[in-house]
Design a protein around this motif. Structure first.
Motif, PDB file in Angstrom:
ATOM      1  N   GLU A 323       0.833  -1.201   0.000  1.00  0.00           N
ATOM      2  CA  GLU A 323       0.000   0.000   0.000  1.00  0.00           C
ATOM      3  C   GLU A 323       0.872   1.258   0.000  1.00  0.00           C
ATOM      4  O   GLU A 323       1.751   1.412   0.845  1.00  0.00           O
ATOM      5  N   ILE A 324       0.621   2.132  -0.983  1.00  0.00           N
ATOM      6  CA  ILE A 324       1.355   3.392  -1.095  1.00  0.00           C
ATOM      7  C   ILE A 324       0.776   4.391  -0.099  1.00  0.00           C
ATOM      8  O   ILE A 324      -0.396   4.761  -0.186  1.00  0.00           O
ATOM      9  N   LYS A 325       1.619   4.844   0.844  1.00  0.00           N
ATOM     10  CA  LYS A 325       1.152   5.790   1.860  1.00  0.00           C
ATOM     11  C   LYS A 325       1.929   7.103   1.855  1.00  0.00           C
ATOM     12  O   LYS A 325       1.474   8.083   2.426  1.00  0.00           O
ATOM     13  N   ASP A 326       3.124   7.088   1.220  1.00  0.00           N
ATOM     14  CA  ASP A 326       3.934   8.293   1.221  1.00  0.00           C
ATOM     15  C   ASP A 326       4.818   8.315  -0.021  1.00  0.00           C
ATOM     16  O   ASP A 326       4.897   7.329  -0.769  1.00  0.00           O
ATOM     17  N   ILE A 327       5.480   9.448  -0.240  1.00  0.00           N
ATOM     18  CA  ILE A 327       6.293   9.624  -1.451  1.00  0.00           C
ATOM     19  C   ILE A 327       7.480   8.666  -1.495  1.00  0.00           C
ATOM     20  O   ILE A 327       7.720   8.040  -2.540  1.00  0.00           O
ATOM     21  N   PRO A 328       8.255   8.510  -0.409  1.00  0.00           N
ATOM     22  CA  PRO A 328       9.367   7.550  -0.478  1.00  0.00           C
ATOM     23  C   PRO A 328       8.914   6.144  -0.854  1.00  0.00           C
ATOM     24  O   PRO A 328       9.581   5.453  -1.632  1.00  0.00           O
ATOM     25  N   GLY A 329       7.780   5.728  -0.311  1.00  0.00           N
ATOM     26  CA  GLY A 329       7.252   4.414  -0.638  1.00  0.00           C
ATOM     27  C   GLY A 329       6.850   4.305  -2.095  1.00  0.00           C
ATOM     28  O   GLY A 329       7.061   3.268  -2.747  1.00  0.00           O
ATOM     29  N   ALA A 330       6.272   5.384  -2.634  1.00  0.00           N
ATOM     30  CA  ALA A 330       5.871   5.391  -4.035  1.00  0.00           C
ATOM     31  C   ALA A 330       7.086   5.274  -4.949  1.00  0.00           C
ATOM     32  O   ALA A 330       7.108   4.471  -5.893  1.00  0.00           O
ATOM     33  N   ILE A 331       8.123   6.067  -4.660  1.00  0.00           N
ATOM     34  CA  ILE A 331       9.331   6.044  -5.497  1.00  0.00           C
ATOM     35  C   ILE A 331      10.013   4.681  -5.410  1.00  0.00           C
ATOM     36  O   ILE A 331      10.425   4.106  -6.424  1.00  0.00           O
ATOM     37  N   LYS A 332      10.125   4.151  -4.199  1.00  0.00           N
ATOM     38  CA  LYS A 332      10.775   2.854  -3.995  1.00  0.00           C
ATOM     39  C   LYS A 332      10.066   1.744  -4.749  1.00  0.00           C
ATOM     40  O   LYS A 332      10.708   0.793  -5.225  1.00  0.00           O
ATOM     41  N   HIS A 333       8.758   1.870  -4.900  1.00  0.00           N
ATOM     42  CA  HIS A 333       7.968   0.829  -5.574  1.00  0.00           C
ATOM     43  C   HIS A 333       7.603   1.239  -6.998  1.00  0.00           C
ATOM     44  O   HIS A 333       6.546   0.871  -7.519  1.00  0.00           O
ATOM     45  N   SER A 334       8.478   2.034  -7.605  1.00  0.00           N
ATOM     46  CA  SER A 334       8.453   2.275  -9.051  1.00  0.00           C
ATOM     47  C   SER A 334       7.267   3.092  -9.550  1.00  0.00           C
ATOM     48  O   SER A 334       6.789   2.897 -10.661  1.00  0.00           O
ATOM     49  N   ILE A 335       6.812   4.054  -8.723  1.00  0.00           N
ATOM     50  CA  ILE A 335       5.789   4.995  -9.163  1.00  0.00           C
ATOM     51  C   ILE A 335       6.434   6.363  -9.379  1.00  0.00           C
ATOM     52  O   ILE A 335       7.213   6.836  -8.544  1.00  0.00           O
ATOM     53  N   ALA A 336       6.127   6.987 -10.501  1.00  0.00           N
ATOM     54  CA  ALA A 336       6.623   8.321 -10.834  1.00  0.00           C
ATOM     55  C   ALA A 336       5.454   9.296 -10.876  1.00  0.00           C
ATOM     56  O   ALA A 336       4.326   8.909 -11.182  1.00  0.00           O
ATOM     57  N   TYR A 337       5.740  10.563 -10.586  1.00  0.00           N
ATOM     58  CA  TYR A 337       4.684  11.582 -10.616  1.00  0.00           C
ATOM     59  C   TYR A 337       5.237  12.875 -11.189  1.00  0.00           C
ATOM     60  O   TYR A 337       6.277  13.378 -10.747  1.00  0.00           O
ATOM     61  N   ALA A 338       4.564  13.412 -12.193  1.00  0.00           N
ATOM     62  CA  ALA A 338       4.899  14.719 -12.765  1.00  0.00           C
ATOM     63  C   ALA A 338       3.714  15.643 -12.533  1.00  0.00           C
ATOM     64  O   ALA A 338       2.621  15.416 -13.057  1.00  0.00           O
ATOM     65  N   SER A 339       3.929  16.689 -11.742  1.00  0.00           N
ATOM     66  CA  SER A 339       2.853  17.591 -11.337  1.00  0.00           C
ATOM     67  C   SER A 339       2.520  18.608 -12.422  1.00  0.00           C
ATOM     68  O   SER A 339       3.367  18.975 -13.241  1.00  0.00           O
ATOM     69  N   LYS A 340       1.297  19.102 -12.385  1.00  0.00           N
ATOM     70  CA  LYS A 340       0.900  20.227 -13.241  1.00  0.00           C
ATOM     71  C   LYS A 340       1.727  21.466 -12.896  1.00  0.00           C
ATOM     72  O   LYS A 340       2.131  22.217 -13.785  1.00  0.00           O
ATOM     73  N   ASP A 341       2.012  21.655 -11.608  1.00  0.00           N
ATOM     74  CA  ASP A 341       2.813  22.790 -11.147  1.00  0.00           C
ATOM     75  C   ASP A 341       4.283  22.396 -11.236  1.00  0.00           C
ATOM     76  O   ASP A 341       4.929  22.085 -10.233  1.00  0.00           O
TER      77      ASP A 341
END
Length: 498
Positions: A323-341
């Motif tokens: 379960e993704i709960k925070d940014i470090p966990g997301a990055i570690k589990h191969s999720i990327a995010y590009a913000s509108k801002d």
């Protein structure tokens, strides 16, 4: 008869060895809206930034009504009668709305060494109300408001003193339809008062509709200035890129099956005040589009998936049950995010291209906790070049790049990381047609490699052209789901948005 308001003569700008603007001479007339167009990196924002005191002029002169001006800051430019509304965030956090509007003009409200905050708030609220922005309260912290609402504050800040020249730099990309209409009203009013608007936009239809004349830049050089009524979008594209450009850059496949394998699930995902009870499954090798009006809640979904929403409820779960709960966990589990801002949430403006690209991959590139600088540089160089980033080198600061090249750096860092799931919020916002084509090609390539993409976008052609499925949001809820189809059109999506 219009007279020359501004005369730019042989303007040059160097960033290190990069010659960003080359001997640019241009005349602007009173009472006109003057379009300034070109590909990312063509020099249009650099030119306007020099005029507005954001960058210094390497050589050349600006003459406003026959007087040479040399603003060294935006405050100095404002005092000369020149203002700008920028593409990215132009307000300062930690200040109130009123303090942002009157930044640099606080002396108007000083009694000795004491600032009359009540008088400042009252005057700021009067201005906001006069523009019709009555939902924005002058005394509140600017951090309380959305990206678009802050843009409306910037419109007030940039125009309340009736500037002689107003620069609108890619501002429409940050605004909803209603917000754009408010901006166009301000632009027209500025023209009617005998002042001049410099309108920078990648939306050529928008430029043709709202300008009197258009100047085209290419590689820092003024290619041509034309009367708007004499040209078409195809004419402008040809001048921008120096050749004919095929517009067919979207996917051409239809009916191709998407894998049944679910890689990410949202279960009853909610962020109070933004959206509620969102459920969806993202499949391996799928481009899933999410669209809607600007304030429907869709932009907050990207942050919530990435673990960046502090008050998120519900679950974001990977196929292995993590379960993704925070940014470090997301990055570690191969999720990327590009913000509108982009400038505030996707890159570190004050760092170099190389440092930005390396950042998510530092742990992967370390050897028993030690970093090899040569290996890091090679890594950054490889992915910057893979994205065809226009740069002097990876040591160049991101702040010196055009919007399109900044976005390439954002994508390069996640491609380098090897992320399997990419959440892209407004991936082509403020980007020219050639870079758009490059990004769409990259998305297709990633899809074909089995990567999964959630694309959040306000651009209907983009959603229709690139998505396997599309969810439309309205008032914080999903209001419609569509599968990729040749028959699916913008009117079908709009019907679920309004």
């Amino acid at each position: 008869m219009s007279q020359v308001l501004l005369k730019a003569e042989k303007i040059n700008k160097y960033f290190g060895i990069t010659h960003a603007v080359k001997d640019l001479s241009l005349e602007l007339y009173t009472g006109e809206i003057h379009g300034l167009i070109g590909e990312n990196g063509s020099g249009k924002s650099t030119f306007s930034s020099m005029l507005c005191g954001i960058h210094t002029v390497s050589s050349g002169t600006f003459n406003l009504l026959g007087k040479e001006i040399k603003p060294k800051s935006q405050v100095e430019a404002n005092k000369e009668g020149v203002s700008i509304i920028v593409q990215e965030m132009g307000t300062l956090p930690g200040l109130t709305v009123a303090e942002n509007i009157f930044l640099g003009e606080e002396d108007k409200f000083m009694h000795g060494i004491v600032k009359d905050t009540r008088a400042m708030n009252k005057e700021a609220q009067r201005l906001l109300d006069s523009y019709g922005f009555t939902d924005i309260k002058a005394s509140k912290m600017i951090d309380h408001y959305s990206f678009e609402e802050r843009k409306l504050v910037e419109i007030v800040k940039a125009t309340y003193f009736n500037p002689k020249i107003l620069v609108v730099d890619e501002t429409t990309t940050a605004l909803s339809h209603d917000g754009r209409q408010e901006l166009f009203k301000v632009m027209n009013k500025t023209r009617e008062m005998g002042s001049t608007v410099i309108f920078i936009s990648h939306d050529l239809d928008e430029v043709l509709e709202h300008t009197d004349r258009i100047s085209v830049l290419r590689d820092g050089v003024l290619v041509k200035t034309v009367n708007t009524k004499d040209v078409t979008t195809d004419d402008l594209k040809r001048e921008m890129v120096g050749r004919e450009l095929d517009d067919k850059y979207y996917r051409t496949d239809y009916g191709e099956p998407v894998s049944d394998e679910v890689v990410l699930s949202l279960k009853d995902l909610s962020v109070p005040g933004e959206f509620e009870h969102i459920n969806l499954d993202l499949h391996k090798g799928e481009i899933l589009g999410i669209g809607g009006l600007s304030e429907c809640g869709m932009h907050e979904i990207g942050k919530a998936i990435f673990g960046a929403s502090y008050n998120r409820m519900g679950n974001v779960t990977l196929s292995d049950g993590y379960e993704i709960k925070d940014i470090p966990g997301a990055i570690k589990h191969s999720i990327a995010y590009a913000s509108k801002d982009r400038d505030n949430e996707s890159i570190v403006i004050a760092d170099s291209i190389g440092e930005n690209i390396m950042l998510p991959s530092l742990s992967d590139l370390s050897n028993h906790g030690f970093l090899n600088l040569k290996a890091l540089s090679s890594f950054a160089e490889k992915f910057a070049k893979q994205m065809s980033t226009k740069m002097t080198g990876i040591k160049q600061y991101v702040s010196e790049l055009s919007g399109g090249n900044k976005q390439k750096v954002v994508l390069a860092r996640w491609i380098g990381k090897g992320s399997d799931i990419l959440v892209l919020d407004s991936p082509t916002r403020g980007i020219d047609i050639k870079v758009k084509a490059d990004i769409y090609s990259l998305m297709t390539e990633l899809k074909n490699k089995g990567k999964s993409i959630i694309m959040i976008s306000e651009e209907l052609p983009e959603l229709l052209g690139m998505s396997d499925r599309i969810f439309i949001m309205k008032d914080g809820h999903f209001n419609g789901e569509f599968k990729r189809s040749r028959e699916l059109g913008e009117k079908d999506l709009i019907a679920k948005m309004i």
